[in-house]
Design an enzyme around this catalytic site. Sequence first.
Site, short mmCIF file in Angstrom:
data_model
loop_
_atom_site.label_atom_id
_atom_site.label_comp_id
_atom_site.label_asym_id
_atom_site.label_seq_id
_atom_site.Cartn_x
_atom_site.Cartn_y
_atom_site.Cartn_z
CB SER A 34 -0.88 0.02 1.25
OG SER A 34 -1.47 1.29 1.42
CE1 TYR A 82 -4.30 -2.46 4.92
CE2 TYR A 82 -3.69 -0.15 4.63
CZ TYR A 82 -4.02 -1.38 4.10
OH TYR A 82 -4.08 -1.55 2.74
N1 LIG Z 1 -8.67 -0.60 -1.89
C1 LIG Z 1 -7.67 0.23 -1.63
O1 LIG Z 1 -7.83 1.46 -1.66
C2 LIG Z 1 -6.29 -0.31 -1.31
C3 LIG Z 1 -5.24 0.59 -1.23
C4 LIG Z 1 -3.96 0.11 -0.95
C5 LIG Z 1 -3.75 -1.22 -0.75
N2 LIG Z 1 -4.81 -2.09 -0.82
C6 LIG Z 1 -4.52 -3.50 -0.60
O2 LIG Z 1 -4.99 -4.26 -1.70
C7 LIG Z 1 -5.42 -5.55 -1.27
C8 LIG Z 1 -6.84 -5.80 -1.73
O3 LIG Z 1 -7.65 -4.75 -1.26
P1 LIG Z 1 -9.19 -4.62 -1.71
O4 LIG Z 1 -9.57 -3.21 -1.50
O5 LIG Z 1 -9.39 -5.26 -3.03
O6 LIG Z 1 -9.87 -5.52 -0.55
P2 LIG Z 1 -11.37 -5.93 -0.32
O7 LIG Z 1 -12.26 -5.52 -1.44
O8 LIG Z 1 -11.69 -5.48 1.06
O9 LIG Z 1 -11.26 -7.55 -0.34
C9 LIG Z 1 -10.52 -8.17 0.65
C10 LIG Z 1 -10.22 -9.59 0.25
O10 LIG Z 1 -9.46 -10.18 1.31
C11 LIG Z 1 -10.17 -11.31 1.84
N3 LIG Z 1 -10.02 -11.33 3.29
C12 LIG Z 1 -10.38 -10.38 4.17
N4 LIG Z 1 -10.12 -10.78 5.43
C13 LIG Z 1 -9.59 -12.02 5.34
C14 LIG Z 1 -9.16 -12.99 6.29
N5 LIG Z 1 -9.23 -12.76 7.61
N6 LIG Z 1 -8.71 -14.16 5.83
C15 LIG Z 1 -8.65 -14.43 4.51
N7 LIG Z 1 -9.05 -13.57 3.56
C16 LIG Z 1 -9.53 -12.38 3.97
C17 LIG Z 1 -11.63 -11.10 1.44
O11 LIG Z 1 -12.30 -12.36 1.37
P3 LIG Z 1 -13.91 -12.50 1.52
O12 LIG Z 1 -14.54 -11.86 0.31
O13 LIG Z 1 -14.17 -13.96 1.56
O14 LIG Z 1 -14.27 -11.76 2.77
C18 LIG Z 1 -11.47 -10.43 0.07
O15 LIG Z 1 -11.23 -11.38 -0.92
C19 LIG Z 1 -5.25 -5.55 0.24
O16 LIG Z 1 -4.00 -6.12 0.58
C20 LIG Z 1 -5.23 -4.07 0.60
O17 LIG Z 1 -4.54 -3.85 1.81
C21 LIG Z 1 -6.07 -1.67 -1.10
#
Ligand SMILES: NC(=O)c1ccc[n+]([C@@H]2O[C@H](COP(=O)([O-])OP(=O)(O)OC[C@H]3O[C@@H](n4cnc5c(N)ncnc54)[C@H](OP(=O)(O)O)[C@@H]3O)[C@@H](O)[C@H]2O)c1
Length: 253
Positions: free
Chosen positions: A146, A159
């Site tokens: 991130s 985080y």
């Molecule tokens: N969105 C942003 O703005 C952003 C920015 C910077 C970095 N990131 C990083 O990018 C990655 C993806 O983010 P996203 O926004 O696409 O996330 P998201 O939409 O919140 O999806 C999270 C994913 O992680 C899984 N997950 C959550 N908790 C878990 C647990 N305890 N055990 C196993 N799996 C788990 C969820 O599975 P379920 O669907 O089964 O719950 C889902 O597939 C993350 O590493 C996040 O930190 C995101």
Amino acid sequence: MDLDTIFGLKGRTALVTGSSRGIGAAIAEGLAGAGAHVILHGVKAGATAGVQRRINDNGGTAQELAGDLSASGAGRDLIEQAEAIAPIDILVINASAQINASLSELTCEDLTFQVAVNFGSTVDMLQTLLPLMGARKWGRVVSIGSINQYRPKGVVTAYAATKAAQHNLIQSQARDYAKENVLLNTLAPGLIDTDRNAHRRDQDPAGWAEYVRTLNWMGRAGRPEEMVGAAIFLSSQACSFMTGESIFLTGGY
Ligand SMILES: NC(=O)c1ccc[n+]([C@@H]2O[C@H](COP(=O)([O-])OP(=O)(O)OC[C@H]3O[C@@H](n4cnc5c(N)ncnc54)[C@H](OP(=O)(O)O)[C@@H]3O)[C@@H](O)[C@H]2O)c1
């Protein structure tokens, strides 16, 4: 060398954690489109059904494993189950927990949970998989970091720190496994429009629009599919002389 030789993933198997939705789903679909057999992952069985269907409809192949990565040893179990399906050539460490809280608001439970999902399971997975990749003399690990690992904000104190720790681990293992052709890098997004931000966006659309307009040079949130090209690069033969590095995809920051 043609493009397929450089970027193609035919014959490779990729495990993408947290690929039921958001960035993980987009990357899983992208890797499948490039030819990889993809092992999808969500917390509960059936979570990735829609993604699997889209991959199959587009001529790709995928299957699912499930598990909560906050549980002790869950990362190791996931790798062992995936290796029983096929040798894992590509691991995308994407699943993460994000609980917004300043340091003064942070509870012990929320800290422990984020450390377990984001850092503990990464340690588990790498401990189990890297020796296997090393013995096979080929491996790619794409750790989803991130912008917060580099420029942390107080509202995501714990985080952000787990993301920095995750990248630090990627760097130490990149050094240790470089001569085995096992290359580990971080793909670090800025703000991406996913379920993670939906609550905030839907609660205050005007405030969200203003926040996003001034957040980065492009004045918008990224889309999950905009992470795919870099993920394919980091997973492929094209990435043959890069390890322990980060690619930031932030819209200019
Ligand atoms: N969105 C942003 O703005 C952003 C920015 C910077 C970095 N990131 C990083 O990018 C990655 C993806 O983010 P996203 O926004 O696409 O996330 P998201 O939409 O919140 O999806 C999270 C994913 O992680 C899984 N997950 C959550 N908790 C878990 C647990 N305890 N055990 C196993 N799996 C788990 C969820 O599975 P379920 O669907 O089964 O719950 C889902 O597939 C993350 O590493 C996040 O930190 C995101």
